[in-house]
Design an enzyme around this catalytic site. Sequence first.
Site, PDB file in Angstrom:
ATOM      1  N   ARG A 135      71.765  46.750  85.704  1.00  0.00           N
ATOM      2  CA  ARG A 135      72.167  45.636  84.820  1.00  0.00           C
ATOM      3  C   ARG A 135      73.493  45.919  84.116  1.00  0.00           C
ATOM      4  O   ARG A 135      74.245  45.020  83.819  1.00  0.00           O
ATOM      5  CB  ARG A 135      71.115  45.411  83.741  1.00  0.00           C
ATOM      6  CG  ARG A 135      69.705  45.414  84.245  1.00  0.00           C
ATOM      7  CD  ARG A 135      68.972  44.145  83.896  1.00  0.00           C
ATOM      8  NE  ARG A 135      67.642  44.186  84.460  1.00  0.00           N
ATOM      9  CZ  ARG A 135      67.348  43.928  85.725  1.00  0.00           C
ATOM     10  NH1 ARG A 135      68.306  43.572  86.569  1.00  0.00           N
ATOM     11  NH2 ARG A 135      66.116  43.998  86.162  1.00  0.00           N
ATOM     12  N   CYS A 167      63.747  51.190  72.386  1.00  0.00           N
ATOM     13  CA  CYS A 167      62.416  51.785  72.515  1.00  0.00           C
ATOM     14  C   CYS A 167      61.926  52.311  71.179  1.00  0.00           C
ATOM     15  O   CYS A 167      60.765  52.633  71.014  1.00  0.00           O
ATOM     16  CB  CYS A 167      62.442  52.914  73.523  1.00  0.00           C
ATOM     17  SG  CYS A 167      63.432  54.290  72.956  1.00  0.00           S
ATOM     18  N   GLU A 204      54.506  45.348  75.089  1.00  0.00           N
ATOM     19  CA  GLU A 204      55.871  45.531  74.595  1.00  0.00           C
ATOM     20  C   GLU A 204      56.633  44.241  74.862  1.00  0.00           C
ATOM     21  O   GLU A 204      56.704  43.797  76.012  1.00  0.00           O
ATOM     22  CB  GLU A 204      56.522  46.700  75.352  1.00  0.00           C
ATOM     23  CG  GLU A 204      57.921  46.999  74.893  1.00  0.00           C
ATOM     24  CD  GLU A 204      58.538  48.191  75.627  1.00  0.00           C
ATOM     25  OE1 GLU A 204      58.374  48.306  76.855  1.00  0.00           O
ATOM     26  OE2 GLU A 204      59.199  49.001  74.962  1.00  0.00           O
TER      27      GLU A 204
HETATM   28  P1  NAD Z   1      62.905  49.523  83.873  1.00  0.00           P
HETATM   29  O1  NAD Z   1      61.689  50.364  83.967  1.00  0.00           O
HETATM   30  O2  NAD Z   1      62.866  48.146  84.415  1.00  0.00           O
HETATM   31  O3  NAD Z   1      64.130  50.234  84.626  1.00  0.00           O
HETATM   32  C1  NAD Z   1      64.488  51.574  84.368  1.00  0.00           C
HETATM   33  C2  NAD Z   1      65.105  52.168  85.612  1.00  0.00           C
HETATM   34  O4  NAD Z   1      64.153  52.147  86.674  1.00  0.00           O
HETATM   35  C3  NAD Z   1      66.325  51.421  86.112  1.00  0.00           C
HETATM   36  O5  NAD Z   1      67.301  52.344  86.518  1.00  0.00           O
HETATM   37  C4  NAD Z   1      65.795  50.619  87.296  1.00  0.00           C
HETATM   38  O6  NAD Z   1      66.765  50.405  88.294  1.00  0.00           O
HETATM   39  C5  NAD Z   1      64.666  51.470  87.810  1.00  0.00           C
HETATM   40  N1  NAD Z   1      63.594  50.672  88.411  1.00  0.00           N
HETATM   41  C6  NAD Z   1      63.214  49.426  88.073  1.00  0.00           C
HETATM   42  N2  NAD Z   1      62.189  49.021  88.841  1.00  0.00           N
HETATM   43  C7  NAD Z   1      61.897  50.040  89.676  1.00  0.00           C
HETATM   44  C8  NAD Z   1      60.916  50.232  90.693  1.00  0.00           C
HETATM   45  N3  NAD Z   1      60.035  49.290  91.003  1.00  0.00           N
HETATM   46  N4  NAD Z   1      60.896  51.402  91.341  1.00  0.00           N
HETATM   47  C9  NAD Z   1      61.774  52.372  91.035  1.00  0.00           C
HETATM   48  N5  NAD Z   1      62.727  52.240  90.075  1.00  0.00           N
HETATM   49  C10 NAD Z   1      62.792  51.092  89.392  1.00  0.00           C
HETATM   50  O7  NAD Z   1      63.329  49.538  82.328  1.00  0.00           O
HETATM   51  P2  NAD Z   1      64.501  48.727  81.621  1.00  0.00           P
HETATM   52  O8  NAD Z   1      64.122  47.286  81.555  1.00  0.00           O
HETATM   53  O9  NAD Z   1      65.823  49.071  82.204  1.00  0.00           O
HETATM   54  O10 NAD Z   1      64.443  49.368  80.162  1.00  0.00           O
HETATM   55  C11 NAD Z   1      63.577  48.948  79.156  1.00  0.00           C
HETATM   56  C12 NAD Z   1      62.355  49.827  79.064  1.00  0.00           C
HETATM   57  O11 NAD Z   1      62.740  51.184  78.840  1.00  0.00           O
HETATM   58  C13 NAD Z   1      61.453  49.484  77.888  1.00  0.00           C
HETATM   59  O12 NAD Z   1      60.125  49.567  78.298  1.00  0.00           O
HETATM   60  C14 NAD Z   1      61.781  50.559  76.862  1.00  0.00           C
HETATM   61  O13 NAD Z   1      60.755  50.816  75.923  1.00  0.00           O
HETATM   62  C15 NAD Z   1      62.003  51.723  77.745  1.00  0.00           C
HETATM   63  N6  NAD Z   1      62.777  52.756  77.085  1.00  0.00           N
HETATM   64  C16 NAD Z   1      62.129  53.891  76.715  1.00  0.00           C
HETATM   65  C17 NAD Z   1      62.826  54.891  76.059  1.00  0.00           C
HETATM   66  C18 NAD Z   1      62.134  56.161  75.650  1.00  0.00           C
HETATM   67  O14 NAD Z   1      62.816  57.132  75.343  1.00  0.00           O
HETATM   68  N7  NAD Z   1      60.818  56.214  75.621  1.00  0.00           N
HETATM   69  C19 NAD Z   1      64.184  54.728  75.790  1.00  0.00           C
HETATM   70  C20 NAD Z   1      64.811  53.557  76.197  1.00  0.00           C
HETATM   71  C21 NAD Z   1      64.101  52.582  76.856  1.00  0.00           C
END
Ligand code: NAD
Length: 499
Positions: free
Chosen positions: A177, A281, A384
């Site tokens: 994104r 997060c 969430e």
């Molecule tokens: P996401 O899980 O959609 O994506 C994260 C990463 O995973 C991206 O690089 C994406 O390309 C990849 N991805 C997405 N779908 C996938 C799949 N099916 N198989 C393999 N890889 C895949 O998360 P997001 O929307 O980018 O971020 C938001 C989320 O991240 C929220 O849930 C937030 O709470 C969490 N977050 C957690 C922390 C923490 O430290 N705990 C920090 C920041 C964000």
Amino acid sequence: MQELTHYINGAHVKGTSGRFADVMNPATGEVQAKCPLASKEEMAQAVAHAQAAQPAWAATNPQRRARVLMKLVTLLNRDMDKLAEALSREHGKTLPDAAGDVQRGLEVVEYCIGAPQLLKGEYTDSAGPGIDMYSMRQALGVTAGITPFNFPAMIPMWMFAPAIACGNAFILKPSERDPSVPLMLAELAEEAGLPKGILQVVNGDKEAVDAILHDEIIQSVGFVGSTPIAEYIYATGCANGKRVQCFGGAKNHMIIMPDADMAQAADALVGAGYGAAGERCMAISVAVPVGDETADRLIKELVPRIEKLKVGPYTSGKDVDYGPVVTAQAKANIERLVQTGIDQGAELVVDGRDFKLQGYEDGYFIGPHLFDRATKDMDIYKQEIFGPVLTCVRAQSYEEALGLAMDHEYGNGTAIFTRDGDAARDFANRINIGMVGINVPIPVPLAYHTFGGWKKSVFGDLNQHGPDAFKFYTRTKTVTARWPSGIKEGGEFSIPVME
Ligand code: NAD
């Protein structure tokens, strides 16, 4: 239309898979760039370059490696405005918030300058007769990280700075994104003196992630993102013999005790609940006032503050409190959850559904929402939302409030607002959540402490940054050494004299 690239072996490389993701401008709803989605073969090329470059980097004196990070800090400061602008353009967060995103990553780079000290091993002299024992921390080799959209500067730096400080090569698969800032970071690292192939950026989606998980050379995988993907990556990576740490979603509760300074609590809640449109997060998404009287006072303080929030594009600079959410899909999901809150009987005290911004009708803006009298069984409480929606769940006692936070499946962060040291101390001791704020709404630890939640917010043993990162990115080797008696017994050191 701008076509973004990968960053492989020190060069911007066009995608060859033929697959692309649209990079949106969340403020206008327009496609502003195309992000290449790597194939397995493209990932394998990056891995091969990383594998070739890594041994020489690992053999480089750790202080020399640290100097590269020192230079990187200077360059990050030099380019701060440029990075923040690129970040806001793709993510949508305000410019000051984007600069904060870069800054909190930069601080981990600063911490990693201490690598020579942090990597020093242990030594026992005379562990046995003539035996010494020592341990050293050695780099893993080729490592990889998969990062979310919401902190496109900070989280990549939390991963790659310790990885490369320890002598590893690192392959970053950032969010599709907002991939521009990660590419800029890799360029800056090379300008700082990092050898080619040590930090590479391979853009992509599930195909690139699966290529990482099934690659035999990659030794470790770091992930930050949503919980279902975290679980998948943890299970698959571990099954393939990799060292894996995954950080997932959150639902952070803030407990407001009857003795809290209500104006202060309301100020904190507004910043922590609506900042970055709730796409953090560590955002507070649940307020738990203790007692109805506390709840009534809190709502009274909150409503005017929420109604005053300014929502707009990052180009409005400091005049805006938060920007759009990241995609149309994210917006639709937040709106869907808000509707479930109404349908399931929560009281919508501030209704942001009709929010419209003139000139930005196609942007992904969402007005602020406040729910009161939500209950444990509602979707707005269980899930969430990751949007500008604060949910108030009233508790009748401190124990009930504590129990709510403890029973929730997520355990990233939490906070208590109170003037009572005993209550605060009890809360910090008993709560089963990884990061706790006492009169601090977003308790993100600084670089030299570690960051990580508990429960479904984490999969793996070690936290991010701080000393844990140096453990995650190295293996310990312990040597027990005995040298046979040598010249000291066989040789003569005094002038031979006649008996
Ligand atoms: P996401 O899980 O959609 O994506 C994260 C990463 O995973 C991206 O690089 C994406 O390309 C990849 N991805 C997405 N779908 C996938 C799949 N099916 N198989 C393999 N890889 C895949 O998360 P997001 O929307 O980018 O971020 C938001 C989320 O991240 C929220 O849930 C937030 O709470 C969490 N977050 C957690 C922390 C923490 O430290 N705990 C920090 C920041 C964000």
